[in-house]
Design a protein around this motif. Structure first.
Motif, PDB file in Angstrom:
ATOM      1  N   PRO A   7      -0.510 -13.402   4.849  1.00 26.75           N
ATOM      2  CA  PRO A   7      -0.728 -12.111   5.767  1.00 26.75           C
ATOM      3  C   PRO A   7      -0.207 -10.730   5.052  1.00 26.75           C
ATOM      4  CG  PRO A   7      -0.024 -13.875   7.096  1.00 26.75           C
ATOM      5  CD  PRO A   7       0.255 -14.278   5.592  1.00 26.75           C
ATOM      6  N   ILE A   8      -0.746  -9.885   5.185  1.00 24.38           N
ATOM      7  CA  ILE A   8       0.033  -8.615   4.500  1.00 24.38           C
ATOM      8  C   ILE A   8       0.016  -7.757   5.574  1.00 24.38           C
ATOM      9  CG2 ILE A   8      -1.620  -8.969   2.324  1.00 24.38           C
ATOM     10  CD1 ILE A   8      -3.541  -6.830   3.169  1.00 24.38           C
ATOM     11  N   ASP A   9       0.820  -6.628   5.335  1.00 33.71           N
ATOM     12  CA  ASP A   9       1.234  -5.555   6.187  1.00 33.71           C
ATOM     13  C   ASP A   9       0.230  -4.535   6.095  1.00 33.71           C
ATOM     14  OD1 ASP A   9       3.647  -6.275   8.087  1.00 33.71           O
ATOM     15  OD2 ASP A   9       4.437  -6.572   5.605  1.00 33.71           O
ATOM     16  N   ILE A  10      -0.448  -4.145   7.220  1.00 34.82           N
ATOM     17  CA  ILE A  10      -1.497  -2.944   7.233  1.00 34.82           C
ATOM     18  C   ILE A  10      -0.962  -1.895   8.001  1.00 34.82           C
ATOM     19  CG2 ILE A  10      -3.722  -2.384   7.716  1.00 34.82           C
ATOM     20  CD1 ILE A  10      -4.549  -5.344   7.215  1.00 34.82           C
ATOM     21  N   LEU A  11      -0.858  -0.501   7.434  1.00 34.86           N
ATOM     22  CA  LEU A  11      -0.293   0.297   8.276  1.00 34.86           C
ATOM     23  C   LEU A  11      -1.799   1.092   8.715  1.00 34.86           C
ATOM     24  CD1 LEU A  11       1.461   2.544   9.473  1.00 34.86           C
ATOM     25  CD2 LEU A  11       1.557   3.584   7.434  1.00 34.86           C
ATOM     26  N   LEU A  12      -2.170   1.217   9.765  1.00 31.83           N
ATOM     27  CA  LEU A  12      -3.534   1.895  10.380  1.00 31.83           C
ATOM     28  C   LEU A  12      -3.024   3.492  10.835  1.00 31.83           C
ATOM     29  CD1 LEU A  12      -6.388   2.208  11.134  1.00 31.83           C
ATOM     30  CD2 LEU A  12      -5.562   0.988  13.492  1.00 31.83           C
ATOM     31  N   ALA A  13      -3.547   4.390  10.245  1.00 29.57           N
ATOM     32  CA  ALA A  13      -3.354   5.543  10.543  1.00 29.57           C
ATOM     33  C   ALA A  13      -4.543   6.240  11.352  1.00 29.57           C
ATOM     34  CB  ALA A  13      -3.021   6.513   9.511  1.00 29.57           C
ATOM     35  N   GLU A  14      -4.664   6.264  12.631  1.00 30.75           N
ATOM     36  CA  GLU A  14      -5.778   6.628  13.414  1.00 30.75           C
ATOM     37  C   GLU A  14      -5.259   7.492  14.804  1.00 30.75           C
ATOM     38  OE1 GLU A  14      -8.846   7.522  14.624  1.00 30.75           O
ATOM     39  OE2 GLU A  14      -9.286   6.231  13.118  1.00 30.75           O
ATOM     40  N   GLU A  43       2.042  13.102  10.366  1.00 26.02           N
ATOM     41  CA  GLU A  43       3.588  12.950  10.163  1.00 26.02           C
ATOM     42  C   GLU A  43       4.162  11.646  10.429  1.00 26.02           C
ATOM     43  OE1 GLU A  43       5.227  16.058  12.874  1.00 26.02           O
ATOM     44  OE2 GLU A  43       4.466  17.631  11.551  1.00 26.02           O
ATOM     45  N   GLU A  44       3.720  10.843  11.335  1.00 28.98           N
ATOM     46  CA  GLU A  44       4.005   9.630  11.758  1.00 28.98           C
ATOM     47  C   GLU A  44       3.830   8.547  10.468  1.00 28.98           C
ATOM     48  OE1 GLU A  44       4.279   7.497  15.764  1.00 28.98           O
ATOM     49  OE2 GLU A  44       2.275   8.615  15.797  1.00 28.98           O
ATOM     50  N   VAL A  45       2.767   8.899   9.762  1.00 27.30           N
ATOM     51  CA  VAL A  45       2.636   8.188   8.265  1.00 27.30           C
ATOM     52  C   VAL A  45       3.693   8.097   7.552  1.00 27.30           C
ATOM     53  CG1 VAL A  45       1.039   7.725   6.427  1.00 27.30           C
ATOM     54  CG2 VAL A  45      -0.185   8.366   8.743  1.00 27.30           C
ATOM     55  N   MET A  46       4.003   9.383   7.280  1.00 23.99           N
ATOM     56  CA  MET A  46       5.124   9.760   6.320  1.00 23.99           C
ATOM     57  C   MET A  46       6.614   9.139   6.844  1.00 23.99           C
ATOM     58  SD  MET A  46       3.416  10.550   4.049  1.00 23.99           S
ATOM     59  CE  MET A  46       4.446  10.458   2.840  1.00 23.99           C
ATOM     60  N   GLN A  47       6.741   9.387   7.976  1.00 28.35           N
ATOM     61  CA  GLN A  47       7.998   8.956   8.682  1.00 28.35           C
ATOM     62  C   GLN A  47       7.975   7.222   8.510  1.00 28.35           C
ATOM     63  OE1 GLN A  47       7.881  10.298  12.554  1.00 28.35           O
ATOM     64  NE2 GLN A  47       8.616  12.345  11.919  1.00 28.35           N
ATOM     65  N   PHE A  48       7.056   6.515   8.943  1.00 32.76           N
ATOM     66  CA  PHE A  48       6.965   5.258   8.714  1.00 32.76           C
ATOM     67  C   PHE A  48       7.244   4.952   7.487  1.00 32.76           C
ATOM     68  CE2 PHE A  48       4.943   0.975   8.063  1.00 32.76           C
ATOM     69  CZ  PHE A  48       5.157   0.499   9.203  1.00 32.76           C
ATOM     70  N   LEU A  49       6.418   5.479   6.359  1.00 33.74           N
ATOM     71  CA  LEU A  49       6.602   5.149   4.919  1.00 33.74           C
ATOM     72  C   LEU A  49       8.183   5.313   4.428  1.00 33.74           C
ATOM     73  CD1 LEU A  49       3.131   6.285   3.633  1.00 33.74           C
ATOM     74  CD2 LEU A  49       3.773   3.944   3.871  1.00 33.74           C
ATOM     75  N   ARG A  50       8.385   6.532   4.892  1.00 34.85           N
ATOM     76  CA  ARG A  50      10.048   6.658   4.289  1.00 34.85           C
ATOM     77  C   ARG A  50      11.097   6.217   5.490  1.00 34.85           C
ATOM     78  NH1 ARG A  50       7.570  12.696   2.854  1.00 34.85           N
ATOM     79  NH2 ARG A  50       7.004  12.307   0.675  1.00 34.85           N
ATOM     80  N   LYS A  51      10.717   5.609   6.278  1.00 40.18           N
ATOM     81  CA  LYS A  51      11.627   4.779   7.229  1.00 40.18           C
ATOM     82  C   LYS A  51      12.416   5.612   7.750  1.00 40.18           C
ATOM     83  CE  LYS A  51      11.157   0.502   4.431  1.00 40.18           C
ATOM     84  NZ  LYS A  51      11.641  -0.549   4.046  1.00 40.18           N
ATOM     85  N   GLN A  52      11.816   6.713   8.536  1.00 42.21           N
ATOM     86  CA  GLN A  52      12.684   7.724   9.029  1.00 42.21           C
ATOM     87  C   GLN A  52      12.448   7.544  10.856  1.00 42.21           C
ATOM     88  OE1 GLN A  52      10.700  11.192   7.358  1.00 42.21           O
ATOM     89  NE2 GLN A  52      12.180  11.401   5.510  1.00 42.21           N
ATOM     90  N   VAL A  78      -1.646  13.740   3.626  1.00 48.15           N
ATOM     91  CA  VAL A  78      -0.672  12.432   3.664  1.00 48.15           C
ATOM     92  C   VAL A  78      -1.123  11.793   2.313  1.00 48.15           C
ATOM     93  CG1 VAL A  78      -0.798  10.209   4.574  1.00 48.15           C
ATOM     94  CG2 VAL A  78      -0.771  12.046   5.931  1.00 48.15           C
ATOM     95  N   LEU A  79      -2.207  11.688   1.942  1.00 51.15           N
ATOM     96  CA  LEU A  79      -2.674  11.021   0.512  1.00 51.15           C
ATOM     97  C   LEU A  79      -2.091  11.763  -0.618  1.00 51.15           C
ATOM     98  CD1 LEU A  79      -4.413   8.910  -0.639  1.00 51.15           C
ATOM     99  CD2 LEU A  79      -6.439  10.390  -0.427  1.00 51.15           C
ATOM    100  N   LYS A  80      -2.052  13.081  -0.398  1.00 49.03           N
ATOM    101  CA  LYS A  80      -1.465  13.881  -1.537  1.00 49.03           C
ATOM    102  C   LYS A  80       0.207  13.613  -1.476  1.00 49.03           C
ATOM    103  CE  LYS A  80      -3.943  18.191  -1.408  1.00 49.03           C
ATOM    104  NZ  LYS A  80      -3.976  19.524  -0.857  1.00 49.03           N
ATOM    105  N   GLU A  81       0.938  13.396  -0.341  1.00 45.80           N
ATOM    106  CA  GLU A  81       2.499  13.331  -0.298  1.00 45.80           C
ATOM    107  C   GLU A  81       2.682  11.599  -0.890  1.00 45.80           C
ATOM    108  OE1 GLU A  81       5.173  14.095   2.792  1.00 45.80           O
ATOM    109  OE2 GLU A  81       3.645  15.684   3.547  1.00 45.80           O
ATOM    110  N   ILE A  82       1.891  11.031  -0.495  1.00 48.05           N
ATOM    111  CA  ILE A  82       1.949   9.336  -0.898  1.00 48.05           C
ATOM    112  C   ILE A  82       1.567   9.315  -2.411  1.00 48.05           C
ATOM    113  CG2 ILE A  82       0.741   7.397  -1.034  1.00 48.05           C
ATOM    114  CD1 ILE A  82       0.049   7.671   1.879  1.00 48.05           C
ATOM    115  N   ARG A  83       0.803   9.949  -3.034  1.00 45.55           N
ATOM    116  CA  ARG A  83       0.366  10.055  -4.518  1.00 45.55           C
ATOM    117  C   ARG A  83       1.337  10.580  -5.287  1.00 45.55           C
ATOM    118  NH1 ARG A  83      -1.529   5.450  -3.460  1.00 45.55           N
ATOM    119  NH2 ARG A  83      -3.781   5.411  -3.210  1.00 45.55           N
ATOM    120  N   SER A  84       2.327  11.633  -4.683  1.00 50.03           N
ATOM    121  CA  SER A  84       3.232  12.473  -5.321  1.00 50.03           C
ATOM    122  C   SER A  84       4.476  11.773  -5.337  1.00 50.03           C
ATOM    123  CB  SER A  84       3.137  13.771  -4.968  1.00 50.03           C
ATOM    124  OG  SER A  84       3.591  13.871  -3.576  1.00 50.03           O
ATOM    125  N   ASP A  85       4.551  10.628  -4.532  1.00 53.51           N
ATOM    126  CA  ASP A  85       5.982  10.173  -4.148  1.00 53.51           C
ATOM    127  C   ASP A  85       6.029   8.632  -5.184  1.00 53.51           C
ATOM    128  OD1 ASP A  85       7.992   8.379  -3.114  1.00 53.51           O
ATOM    129  OD2 ASP A  85       8.030   9.770  -1.352  1.00 53.51           O
TER     130      ASP A  85
END
Length: 146
Positions: A7-14, A43-52, A78-85
């Motif tokens: 199983p994989i971990d899927i983050l659904l941003a919806e 904003e929640e996507v980025m908080q989740f990804l950065r564990k904030q 969000v895509l811009k932030e992910i790809r620049s990190d």
């Protein structure tokens, strides 16, 4: 006997409750019981990804299903932030949206989206598409180790 995929971990941003419920239901009906994490806005996507904040204990997702038109921080940002990190840019991102606008498609791929999928309106097609995405990313693709 064939090995069962892990199983994989899927983050659904919806941000749409209906679309989120349908997507989660479609993922859960698949052959693999993946771990699904849902957030409501960019904003929640980025908080989740950065564990904030409340996501301090969040896992690093193996795959992100990203809606483009979300509140607070849209999917493009969000895509811009992910790809620049450096710590996040290897995570596959599938844009899953209602927009079939060529501008959105080009922009998403220009921001290094791995796939761009327009949500089908037909419920049967929607389930089929979500399960195909899951099958592809779980059974076909080799994902980077966390």
């Amino acid at each position: 006997m064939q090995n069962q995929p892990k199983p994989i971990d899927i983050l659904l941003a919806e941000d749409s409750e209906t679309d989120a419920e349908l997507t989660i239901d479609a993922l859960q009906q698949g052959k693999i019981r993946n771990n699904i994490h849902h957030v409501w806005d960019g904003e929640e996507v980025m908080q989740f990804l950065r564990k904030q904040g409340k996501y301090e204990g969040a896992v690093r997702p193996d795959l992100i299903l990203l809606d483009l038109n979300m509140p607070k921080l849209d999917g493009r940002s969000v895509l811009k932030e992910i790809r620049s990190d450096v710590a996040l840019k290897a995570i596959p991102v599938v844009v899953l949206t209602t927009s079939s606008q060529e501008r959105d498609i080009h922009e998403s791929y220009g921001l290094a989206a791995n796939n761009y999928i327009v949500k089908p309106v037909d419920l049967t097609q929607f389930f089929s598409v979500i399960q195909s995405v899951q099958d592809f990313w779980v059974n076909v693709v080799k994902l980077p180790q966390k």
